[in-house]
Structure formats: structure tokens, C-alpha cells
Design an enzyme around this catalytic site. Structure first.
Site, mmCIF file in Angstrom:
data_model
loop_
_atom_site.group_PDB
_atom_site.id
_atom_site.type_symbol
_atom_site.label_atom_id
_atom_site.label_comp_id
_atom_site.label_asym_id
_atom_site.label_seq_id
_atom_site.Cartn_x
_atom_site.Cartn_y
_atom_site.Cartn_z
ATOM 1 N N ASP A 1 0.868 -1.167 0.000
ATOM 2 C CA ASP A 1 0.000 0.000 0.000
ATOM 3 C C ASP A 1 0.912 1.227 0.000
ATOM 4 O O ASP A 1 1.857 1.295 0.784
ATOM 5 C CB ASP A 1 -0.840 -0.023 1.289
ATOM 6 C CG ASP A 1 -2.231 0.514 1.097
ATOM 7 O OD1 ASP A 1 -2.352 1.615 0.553
ATOM 8 O OD2 ASP A 1 -3.188 -0.163 1.513
ATOM 9 N N ASP B 1 -3.205 4.612 -2.376
ATOM 10 C CA ASP B 1 -4.293 5.139 -1.554
ATOM 11 C C ASP B 1 -4.850 6.449 -2.133
ATOM 12 O O ASP B 1 -4.077 7.319 -2.551
ATOM 13 C CB ASP B 1 -3.712 5.398 -0.157
ATOM 14 C CG ASP B 1 -4.758 5.600 0.905
ATOM 15 O OD1 ASP B 1 -5.508 4.654 1.168
ATOM 16 O OD2 ASP B 1 -4.817 6.710 1.475
ATOM 17 N N GLU C 1 -6.632 3.284 -5.828
ATOM 18 C CA GLU C 1 -7.884 3.349 -5.071
ATOM 19 C C GLU C 1 -8.635 4.583 -5.547
ATOM 20 O O GLU C 1 -8.197 5.708 -5.301
ATOM 21 C CB GLU C 1 -7.638 3.445 -3.563
ATOM 22 C CG GLU C 1 -8.964 3.355 -2.804
ATOM 23 C CD GLU C 1 -8.973 4.017 -1.434
ATOM 24 O OE1 GLU C 1 -9.827 3.663 -0.625
ATOM 25 O OE2 GLU C 1 -8.140 4.915 -1.179
ATOM 26 N N HIS D 1 -11.133 -3.139 3.775
ATOM 27 C CA HIS D 1 -11.056 -2.735 5.185
ATOM 28 C C HIS D 1 -11.851 -1.465 5.481
ATOM 29 O O HIS D 1 -11.824 -0.983 6.601
ATOM 30 C CB HIS D 1 -9.583 -2.524 5.543
ATOM 31 C CG HIS D 1 -8.967 -1.411 4.757
ATOM 32 N ND1 HIS D 1 -8.794 -1.473 3.384
ATOM 33 C CD2 HIS D 1 -8.533 -0.195 5.124
ATOM 34 C CE1 HIS D 1 -8.276 -0.336 2.969
ATOM 35 N NE2 HIS D 1 -8.100 0.456 4.004
#
Ligand code: GLC
Length: 533
Positions: free
Chosen positions: A100, A202, A265, A327
Site C-alpha cells: 500500500d 491510496d 484506489e 477494510h
């Protein structure tokens, strides 16, 4: 047609939330050595690539999405050496490792921000987004944080506000500054040099903000209690045209290392999402497709519409992908119920494109119960219902205390979900019809059939509105997927002759022959059918 697919096109990605996967040192929190210990399980399961949520040093205000050092490992999770071992051991098992990468913001405890906030003259001042108060002394504009309240925090010492689209401890970096870009590209190089196979980036669509920082239009339908994120249309704080140059720079950096995957993302409606492939497919390989996560209804017609709209919207040559949970969102089994979650799993693993599975969803794990006093996620600070802690409870390995996630007697960082004694890896490995058995069967069959990995997709018109039927085809071989979104028995009539053989029922109890003109589905049943030509 796809000639020589890249590894990330034929792979199934498995998302690991490191805090919750396996605790190897008995402190109640998962760690990297714990992941290494479970690699054989992941190999057995049949996934191909692991994406790890952040494991970098962090004060954990947003559980690691607030990074204080991009080039190390938080002691809670282990050491850089543990990461090297994990990379090596994953590769030894033919598993790829995706990290990530969180470029939009750092932690306020990152040395860059510490410098930046020291004075208006500091050479890193412009590494973050600082502005004078508005004439009335308030924040520079009306932008709100995803976690509630203004996105601006006043700094007494230097008399300016800094921007934080997320928590106050997550100041946004200024990606218009070339020095920030260089420093953050060095982070990518650091991990690529250590052998990682790519990044999930992200909130990629937020990196660049409107140069004039104009006010966002308010959403007139928003009421207190609704998620703060919906309170305004984020016209000026995200999805700005300049972000695409940055994405191209990142992509060419990744490409210089060979076949590395670039996942973004991006929560955007389909047409805007597609722009993140790039005009010449020179941006992200996989802009995460969250249509199955964000769609409010679990209903056959709506899902078909989404899939078709997404398929039709793909630019030429762009590779699709599907996500069912992560998540940040309630687990699929909680959203649609465990019975329908089996149908959802068949959908995820038989659609065209790279699927991403969230840890524990292969077992049919539900959101856990977390008492209010243990809730910690900043997203739930104003309203516990919006907390994401529920979908982050420990992985359920077996029926012993702490579900085999941590040493018995240790208090785990979040409690294990209540039904772990029935739904866990060991119990489900012994039950030939368990949720895990279904996931494993689907993964194995997917891997063995070119039609499912690289074949074409086509949905069928038929009259039964509670069922969704589509075909996957590669060269001469054709497979039908028929999914019953209801708990009642259904009949699907297709304008097709001939027979098919059931390869997988989500109930895992039949391998019979069916007439394609009239397919009978039991309640909550999905079928993968091989057409007999
Ligand atoms: C992403 C992450 C989420 C995090 C946020 C801020 O949406 O998935 O968990 O809170 O970014 O980094």
C-alpha cells in the site's frame, strides 16, 4: 483478444490487513512474521498476489494510513528484515507482493511535516498545503474532512491553517511541489529495489487539489448523521485534471522495473473512473472498481446493469477488475447474508478481470461485534455506526481461544467475531461444503479455465428478474454462470439448445447435467455450467 496476459491480469489478489491476520509474537496485533507463517495457507487457498495494508512506522491514528516514515516497518509489525523475508518467502511460493502506498498525506509526526510546521519560512513549508485564515479568521474554504468537520486545522504557532482531507493527524502533501514528487518517487524506488511487485495507491484521485482552493458545492440532501463524506460534492478537492500527469509519471517509474502492477484506489462513477486507465493506457493498470461495493442494492438486475455498464465503459485494451470487500466497507457476508455471499463469491471469481478478495471473506466471515469503548477508527468518532473496526476483526484460523489468531489469554487488538468457532479455517477445511471449500474450488477452477481468466464476457437477456446469467468464452469453450439472487427456487429460461454440465454449484452438492433452455436454481444458488458443444 488478450495475447500474452501479464501476471496481474490472470491473478487473484488477496488483501491482508496486517494488524488482523496472524500475531506471531503474542502482543495481540498481527505482524509480518505472522503473514510469512501463513503463506502456505494462501498458496493452498489458490490466490496469486497479496496486497498488504500499510505496515510502515505510524502513530496509528488511522491504523497505518498515517505514515511517519515511508521506508521502514513499524515495530508493531516487525522489521525491514521481516519484510525482506516475507518478500522472499512469498516469491518462493510464486506469490506476488503488493504494498500500500499512501501519497496523499503523511502523519503529522513525519519529519517532513515537523519541519514544515516549524515556521512559514521553513524550506519544507510548501511541502504541505498551508493557507492564511479567511478574512473572518475561519478556515480558508468550506472543504470537509472524510472523518467529519473542517478539512483545515489552525496552527497557533505559525498562524496558518493546514489541509487534511482525512484525520487532523494526516496533513495533505502538496503534490504541486516537484520536490515532494521526487521524494515520494524515491519511496517507490526504495520498495521496488527490495523486490515488491507493485502498489495499491491510496486515494489516488485526491492527490491534486484545485489550484485556487475554491469552495465545494454543498449537498442539499445531506442530513446530520449521514456519513460526513456525503455532505458536499467534492468538485474542487478531488479528481482534478492535473492528477493524470502525476499518475503517468508514477506509471513510467513502475514500468522501468518491468512488470509491476499499479492499482489505484479510486471511488468515482464509471465514466470518470475509466479516465484513470489513461488515454493511451499509460496510467493505472487497475483503477479499483468498487461498483459491487458501493451499489446499495443486491439485486440481480441492478448487478447485471453495473457489470454491463462497466464492461461497456472500458477503454479499448483496458483490463477490468472487481472488488467485493475491503477494510473500509462492511463485509460482504454482513451486507447480503452468508447464503447470498456464496453467490457473490461465485460472481467475483467468474467475472472478467482481476478479482480482489478481502481476508476472511473466503470463510464467509461477518463483521465482528466491537463494544463502543473499544472502537478506535477515526471514521467512527462522531458516529459509531460509521466505524470500520467491525470489518477489521482478527482472522479466524481455528476454534481455540482468540480463534488461533493470537496466543490464548492475550487480549487481541479487536475482539474476534462471535461465531469464530463455526467459521474458521480449520473447521471449514474439514467440511467439504463450507464457504472456504467453495472459495477454494472456485479459485482452482478459475485458474484451470482460460475462459474464466482471459475469456470474453456476455450477459443474457432472460425473464427471471431475480437471476443474473452470463457467459464466459475462450476460443471454442463456453461456460455459463447462472446466479439466483433470491432465497427461493427459480427457473431461468434461455433461448439456447443443448445441454450443459454443472461444474460448480455454490451449494457444492451437484455435478449433474442441465438443459440450457430451462435451468433450475435452488434458493441462493449459483451455478457454473460447462456448455456441451
Ligand atoms: C483510504 C484507505 C482508508 C484510509 C484513507 C485515508 O481510503 O483505504 O482506510 O482511512 O484512505 O488514508
Amino acid at each position: 483478444m488478450l495475447q500474452t496476459p501479464s501476471w496481474w491480469q490472470t491473478s487473484v489478489i488477496y488483501q491482508i490487513y496486517p494488524r488482523s491476520f496472524f500475531d506471531s509474537n503474542g502482543d495481540g496485533i498481527g505482524d509480518l512474521a505472522g503473514i510469512t507463517r501463513k503463506l502456505d495457507y494462501l498458496r493452498w487457498l489458490g490466490v496469486d498476489a497479496l496486497w498488504l495494508s500499510p505496515m510502515y512506522p505510524s502513530p496509528m491514528a488511522d491504523f497505518g494510513y498515517d505514515i511517519a516514515n515511508y521506508v521502514d516497518v513499524d515495530p508493531i509489525f516487525g522489521t525491514l528484515h521481516d519484510m525482506d523475508v516475507l518478500i522472499e518467502q512469498a516469491h518462493a511460493r510464486d506469490l506476488k507482493l503488493i504494498l500500500d502506498y499512501v501519497p496523499n498525506h503523511t502523519s503529522d509526526e513525519h519529519p517532513w511535516f515537523q519541519e514544515s510546521r516549524a515556521s512559514q519560512e521553513n524550506e519544507k513549508r510548501d511541502w504541505y498545503i498551508w493557507r492564511d485564515p479567511s478574512p473572518d479568521g475561519g478556515p480558508p474554504n468550506n472543504w470537509t474532512s472524510f472523518f467529519g468537520g473542517s478539512a483545515w486545522q489552525f496552527d497557533e504557532q505559525t498562524g496558518q491553517y493546514y489541509l487534511h482531507l482525512f484525520d487532523v493527524k494526516q496533513p495533505d502533501l502538496n503534490w504541486r511541489n516537484p520536490l515532494v514528487r521526487e521524494a515520494m518517487y524515491d519511496v517507490l524506488r526504495f520498495w521496488l529495489d527490495r523486490g515488491v511487485d507493485g502498489f495499491r495507491v491510496d486515494v489516488l484521485w485526491m492527490l491534486i487539489k484545485d489550484e485556487q482552493l475554491r469552495d465545494n458545492p454543498s449537498n442539499p440532501d445531506w442530513k446530520p448523521g449521514d456519513p460526513p463524506v456525503l455532505s458536499q460534492f467534492r468538485q474542487y478537492s478531488e479528481d482534478q485534471p492535473e492528477v493524470h500527469n502525476i499518475i503517468r509519471e508514477m506509471r513510467s517509474l513502475l514500468d522501468s522495473y518491468g512488470e509491476r502492477v499499479f492499482i489505484g484506489e479510486i471511488y468515482l462513477p464509471i465514466p470518470r473512473l475509466m479516465q484513470y486507465y489513461g488515454e493511451t493506457l499509460d496510467e493505472t493498470h487497475l483503477p479499483f472498481n468498487f461498483q459491487l461495493v458501493t451499489n446499495p442494492t443486491w439485486e440481480a438486475r441492478a448487478i447485471r446493469q453495473i457489470v454491463d455498464e462497466y464492461e461497456n465503459g472500458l477503454p479499448d485494451g483496458a483490463w477490468p477488475n472487481w472488488v467485493l470487500g475491503n477494510h473500509d466497507r462492511p463485509r460482504i457476508a454482513t451486507r447480503v447474508g452468508r447464503e447470498q455471499a456464496r453467490v457473490a463469491q461465485m460472481l467475483l471469481l467468474t467475472l472478467r478481470g482481476t478479482p480482489t478478495c478481502y481476508y476472511g471473506d473466503e470463510l464467509g466471515m461477518l463483521n465482528g461485534y466491537v463494544p463502543r469503548e473499544l472502537l478506535y477508527d477515526p471514521a467512527g468518532k462522531d458516529n459509531p455506526e460509521h466505524s470500520r473496526d467491525y470489518e477489521r476483526t482478527p482472522m479466524q484460523w481455528d476454534g481455540s481461544t482468540n480463534a488461533g489468531f493470537s496466543t490464548p489469554g492475550v487480549t487481541t487488538w479487536l475482539p474476534v467475531a462471535e461465531d469464530y468457532q463455526t467459521y474458521n479455517v480449520t473447521a471449514e477445511q474439514q467440511d467439504p461444503r463450507s464457504f472456504l471449500a467453495l472459495t477454494c474450488t472456485l479459485l482452482n477452477v478459475r485458474r484451470s479455465l482460460a475462459a474464466l481468466t482471459i475469456g470474453s464476457y456476455q450477459s443474457f437477456d432472460q425473464d427471471n428478474s431475480t437471476c443474473f446469467v452470463y457467459q464466459r468464452q475462450h476460443e471454442g469453450t463456453r461456460y455459463l454462470v447462472a446466479l439466483n439472487f433470491s432465497a427461493q427456487e427459480q427457473v431461468v429460461k434461455l433461448d439456447e439448445n443443448g445441454q450443459g454440465r454443472v461444474l460448480i454449484s455454490t451449494h457444492l452438492d451437484r455435478e449433474d447435467s442441465v438443459r440450457l433452455s430451462e435451468i433450475h436454481l435452488r434458493g441462493n444458488e449459483g451455478l457454473l455450467i460447462q456448455r456441451e458443444e
